[in-house]
Enzyme design. Structure first.
Site, PDB file in Angstrom:
ATOM      1  N   ARG B  45       0.822  -1.207   0.000  1.00  0.00           N
ATOM      2  CA  ARG B  45       0.000   0.000   0.000  1.00  0.00           C
ATOM      3  C   ARG B  45       0.855   1.255   0.000  1.00  0.00           C
ATOM      4  O   ARG B  45       0.489   2.265  -0.561  1.00  0.00           O
ATOM      5  CB  ARG B  45      -0.920  -0.012   1.233  1.00  0.00           C
ATOM      6  CG  ARG B  45      -2.264  -0.662   0.944  1.00  0.00           C
ATOM      7  CD  ARG B  45      -3.175  -0.570   2.159  1.00  0.00           C
ATOM      8  NE  ARG B  45      -2.563  -1.259   3.303  1.00  0.00           N
ATOM      9  CZ  ARG B  45      -3.145  -1.354   4.499  1.00  0.00           C
ATOM     10  NH1 ARG B  45      -4.316  -0.792   4.716  1.00  0.00           N
ATOM     11  NH2 ARG B  45      -2.549  -2.006   5.484  1.00  0.00           N
ATOM     12  N   ARG B  46       2.013   1.187   0.681  1.00  0.00           N
ATOM     13  CA  ARG B  46       2.865   2.382   0.805  1.00  0.00           C
ATOM     14  C   ARG B  46       4.256   2.090   0.251  1.00  0.00           C
ATOM     15  O   ARG B  46       5.183   1.784   1.003  1.00  0.00           O
ATOM     16  CB  ARG B  46       2.946   2.807   2.268  1.00  0.00           C
ATOM     17  CG  ARG B  46       1.642   3.461   2.773  1.00  0.00           C
ATOM     18  CD  ARG B  46       1.761   3.893   4.216  1.00  0.00           C
ATOM     19  NE  ARG B  46       1.769   2.760   5.116  1.00  0.00           N
ATOM     20  CZ  ARG B  46       0.671   2.181   5.603  1.00  0.00           C
ATOM     21  NH1 ARG B  46      -0.523   2.640   5.291  1.00  0.00           N
ATOM     22  NH2 ARG B  46       0.756   1.144   6.406  1.00  0.00           N
ATOM     23  N   VAL B 129      -1.158 -22.329   9.443  1.00  0.00           N
ATOM     24  CA  VAL B 129      -1.355 -22.982  10.737  1.00  0.00           C
ATOM     25  C   VAL B 129      -0.007 -23.388  11.322  1.00  0.00           C
ATOM     26  O   VAL B 129       0.783 -24.058  10.660  1.00  0.00           O
ATOM     27  CB  VAL B 129      -2.242 -24.242  10.623  1.00  0.00           C
ATOM     28  CG1 VAL B 129      -2.457 -24.864  12.003  1.00  0.00           C
ATOM     29  CG2 VAL B 129      -3.585 -23.907   9.989  1.00  0.00           C
ATOM     30  N   GLY B 131       2.767 -21.866  11.930  1.00  0.00           N
ATOM     31  CA  GLY B 131       3.996 -21.263  11.391  1.00  0.00           C
ATOM     32  C   GLY B 131       4.902 -22.245  10.692  1.00  0.00           C
ATOM     33  O   GLY B 131       4.533 -22.840   9.677  1.00  0.00           O
ATOM     34  N   GLU B 187      -0.530  -8.132  20.185  1.00  0.00           N
ATOM     35  CA  GLU B 187      -0.734  -6.891  19.453  1.00  0.00           C
ATOM     36  C   GLU B 187      -1.477  -5.884  20.321  1.00  0.00           C
ATOM     37  O   GLU B 187      -2.049  -6.224  21.361  1.00  0.00           O
ATOM     38  CB  GLU B 187      -1.524  -7.192  18.182  1.00  0.00           C
ATOM     39  CG  GLU B 187      -0.712  -8.063  17.223  1.00  0.00           C
ATOM     40  CD  GLU B 187      -1.459  -8.360  15.933  1.00  0.00           C
ATOM     41  OE1 GLU B 187      -2.087  -7.444  15.398  1.00  0.00           O
ATOM     42  OE2 GLU B 187      -1.403  -9.514  15.488  1.00  0.00           O
ATOM     43  N   LYS B 202      -7.613 -21.613  12.697  1.00  0.00           N
ATOM     44  CA  LYS B 202      -6.696 -22.731  12.484  1.00  0.00           C
ATOM     45  C   LYS B 202      -7.407 -24.069  12.713  1.00  0.00           C
ATOM     46  O   LYS B 202      -7.165 -25.047  11.999  1.00  0.00           O
ATOM     47  CB  LYS B 202      -5.486 -22.580  13.401  1.00  0.00           C
ATOM     48  CG  LYS B 202      -4.618 -21.368  13.023  1.00  0.00           C
ATOM     49  CD  LYS B 202      -3.660 -20.971  14.124  1.00  0.00           C
ATOM     50  CE  LYS B 202      -2.741 -19.819  13.681  1.00  0.00           C
ATOM     51  NZ  LYS B 202      -1.979 -19.252  14.814  1.00  0.00           N
TER      52      LYS B 202
END
Lengths: 439, 439
Positions: B45-46, B129, B131, B187, B202
């Site tokens: 996007r950027r 799922v 990693g 987060e 998952k």
């Protein structure tokens, strides 16, 4: 859909389970493969022992593997011959092959791979290492975008059962082996297991796949567990360790003496009791994989037995059948890296050395001086049993990482010293990337 | 060889690692794929934030995914839109797709699978799922000849970090969450993790693959860890258990009420401290798989992070590239079984119920009587805190396996009783096939 027809070589513990599952799960397997998967024939040496297989039975294995109505050959007889000749014939005739034969793959996997490539057919062998544990496909496919640096684990259930029993009860090797034999975990001639040959075959296969190179059983340094004593187990315990028979495959960066290389070895080793592999008891298998991007991974499960091994055979069989239905083949092995195998003498590990010595002032200094003279740095040395009345004492030395050859030379000299009654044991200490082991 | 050209959507933590590894390991990846694997473009996007990617950058994602010179689209933007529209366009245009997008796969994996089939291209998503842990390929391929009965594990690192921290230090949920946020494990808006939605996505993907059917996120019963208290952790410890947020997918045989069915759920549960999953601490993931022939298997490793997730993306990317070089495609998903999803109310598990009650003779009998009246059999009941001066006591009841609906009805009635001050907690107890949990 035209069925995929399967010839099976051998019908022992694993073969019987393959037959059972092919029959009981026929509908599900057909849905997954895209076509019915049918038995076309079963070659056995003594057909009268398998009367329930009726017309499927034959004693003519060479005839079966090249029969026009056969698409896939499943081999569960084991051993080098006649398996090699039969599978090479099958591959040459355009049949895909699923095999559980670790000894053959470790000795001459290259011939099979070349024959499979020449015919454009699949050669799958998930069942050859760690039974039911999905390990080879993850190495060959899931981690194909990563750089594997180490594969290390417990890949022989018999020896793990024996070492677990020794640790749990303080039993001697002989008593633990007897129990394993009585319970069916060890064969009447246990040599392939207890001398490490079975694990060495698996190490060769794992190293080849993990490092995209060719490693054979002859390249694998192999020591078994016959010499492990109850005293060793107790010494490990005193260090916060347990003893496991490990298969260790490593990639080594280039150094002054060699270009980038690989190593593969099988030997008993002390590992920290807190390491996940230490908790793997009984006949279970577990393998640690370390890769640059993925980090540490562990795979755990049943490494042997009829049904678990048959699960791996059937997974391969359905994959091969699906490839044939779609008109293709699965990913091939790749041995493009052609990395040299590093000689055992140049590998660096840590050691736990236990000596019986004369109980006299200055002996510890003499002993540690020999280590220093050979360039082997000592992490800890202790002397016990002084004044026990018989004039002898026990010295235990734990080293820092040192070259195998330097350690071996040190031990040779020590064994010849007047003040040393005997070298009680020399055990490698592996921390497998974990911290916290004494030394 | 003509190179395989890759368009990447998104370039965050995982994307940066994919770019790095594609560049650093270009030769090795080419040898394994059978052709060079090259970046054709990166849509972000950027664009000004990724100046080092130069001409590869574009803000025109829809244009990139259908460009003639693109063979494979790698999606690491996450979320439902615009990812779904972009991937459907890419698949329609004949591009193979590698995605780590668990939310999209769990909500609408069927649309993607149908589009991939229509174009005869690959749709791979190992990174979605657990990693770096090779889990989906083993389910989809290694165990394809077996019958999986249960997949259960720890598939969210954030919540496992929080629960591990609570268990290690006795911290409250709020304090542990704060630490996780400070260390970058949670987060700023932790809802997707702590409310269980990430794990539920998952679980839907795992159940679909394991049972060859279609399970969506909406089919998954989902409870997070916000309500888990330090008291719950202590109560678990007193029972020889730990609390983990589990994703549990099970196959249930036909019974009087339903044909063969599957279930998928995510909730905190007490598990025996001796179970291998109990030792999985911090941000690690681990998944147990049980299959009829293979028995119990465990897969363990890093479930998140840039490099581990990129390892899984690259594994898929090399596999897809190899399939394109060979002119074929890998095994498809199969959803032939079309099994119904069992409602949560009909599932049977064990429960640990903790109540604050009036400290008076006969209360324990009243409470246990309500369990009996609802057909919930009690394994153990105990009362503590009598005579603590405030007229209240604590009653803990551990049940045998009982239907979820019966337990919920019991708790509803208990909460309304005059003698009950409050229902402190209701936690499921899962032995995951192991023996030895109280009750």
């Amino acid at each position: 859909m035209k069925p995929i027809r399967v010839a099976m070589l051998g019908c022992g513990t694993v073969g019987r389970e393959v037959v059972r599952l092919l029959r009981e799960q026929a509908d599900e397997l057909a849905a997954r493969a895209g076509a019915p998967v049918e038995l076309a024939g079963v070659a056995v040496r003594r057909p009268h022992k398998h009367a329930d297989l009726g017309d499927l039975l034959t004693a003519d294995a060479p005839g079966l593997v090249t029969r026009d109505d056969v698409d896939v050959v499943v081999e569960v007889i084991g051993g080098i011959e006649p398996a090699r000749t039969l599978l090479l014939e099958a591959l040459k005739a355009g049949k895909s092959v699923v095999t559980a034969n670790k000894a053959l793959l470790a000795e001459d996997g290259a011939s099979l791979a070349v024959a499979a490539d020449a015919s454009g057919v699949d050669l799958y062998y998930e069942a050859a290492v760690a039974g039911a544990i999905p390990l080879l496909r993850p190495l060959r496919e899931s981690l194909v975008g990563d750089r594997i640096t180490r594969v290390a684990g417990i890949v022989n259930g018999t020896t793990n059962f024996i070492l677990s029993a020794m640790a749990a009860s303080g039993a001697s090797y002989a008593d633990a082996l007897e129990e394993a034999t009585r319970l069916g975990y060890a064969e009447a001639d246990p040599s392939a297991d207890v001398d490490g040959y079975d694990a060495a075959s698996k190490a060769a296969i794992l190293a080849s796949l993990a490092f995209h190179t060719r490693v054979t059983a002859a390249d694998v340094h192999c020591e078994g567990i016959r010499a492990v004593t109850a005293g060793d187990i107790a010494a490990a315990s005193a260090m916060g360790c347990v003893i496991k028979l490990l298969a260790i495959c490593e990639r080594a960066p280039a150094d002054a003496s060699m270009p980038e290389s690989v190593s593969a070895r099988v030997h008993p080793a002390m590992i920290p009791a807190t390491h996940p592999l230490a908790a793997v008891d009984g006949a279970f298998n577990a393998v640690f994989v370390e890769a640059e991007a993925a980090g540490q991974l562990m795979f755990y499960g049943q490494g042997a037995g009829g049904a678990p091994t048959a699960s791996a055979v059937l997974g391969d069989l359905v994959a091969v059948a699906r490839n044939r239905v779609l008109g293709g083949r699965g990913p091939r092995e790749s041995a493009y890296a052609s990395l040299p195998v590093r000689p055992m003498g140049t590998l660096r590990t840590r050691y736990h050395v236990s000596l019986e010595v004369v109980d006299r002032a200055g002996v510890l200094s003499t002993i540690t001086g020999e280590f220093a003279r050979h360039g082997v740095s000592i992490a800890a040395a202790r002397q016990t049993g002084e004044g026990n009345g018989d004039g002898s004492a026990r010295i235990v030395v734990v080293t820092h990482k040192a070259p195998e050859a330097a350690l071996a030379a040190t031990v040779d000299v020590l064994a010849g010293l007047d003040v040393v009654h005997g070298v009680h044991s020399v055990l490698r200490v592996e921390d497998l990337g974990r911290k916290g082991v004494a030394g």
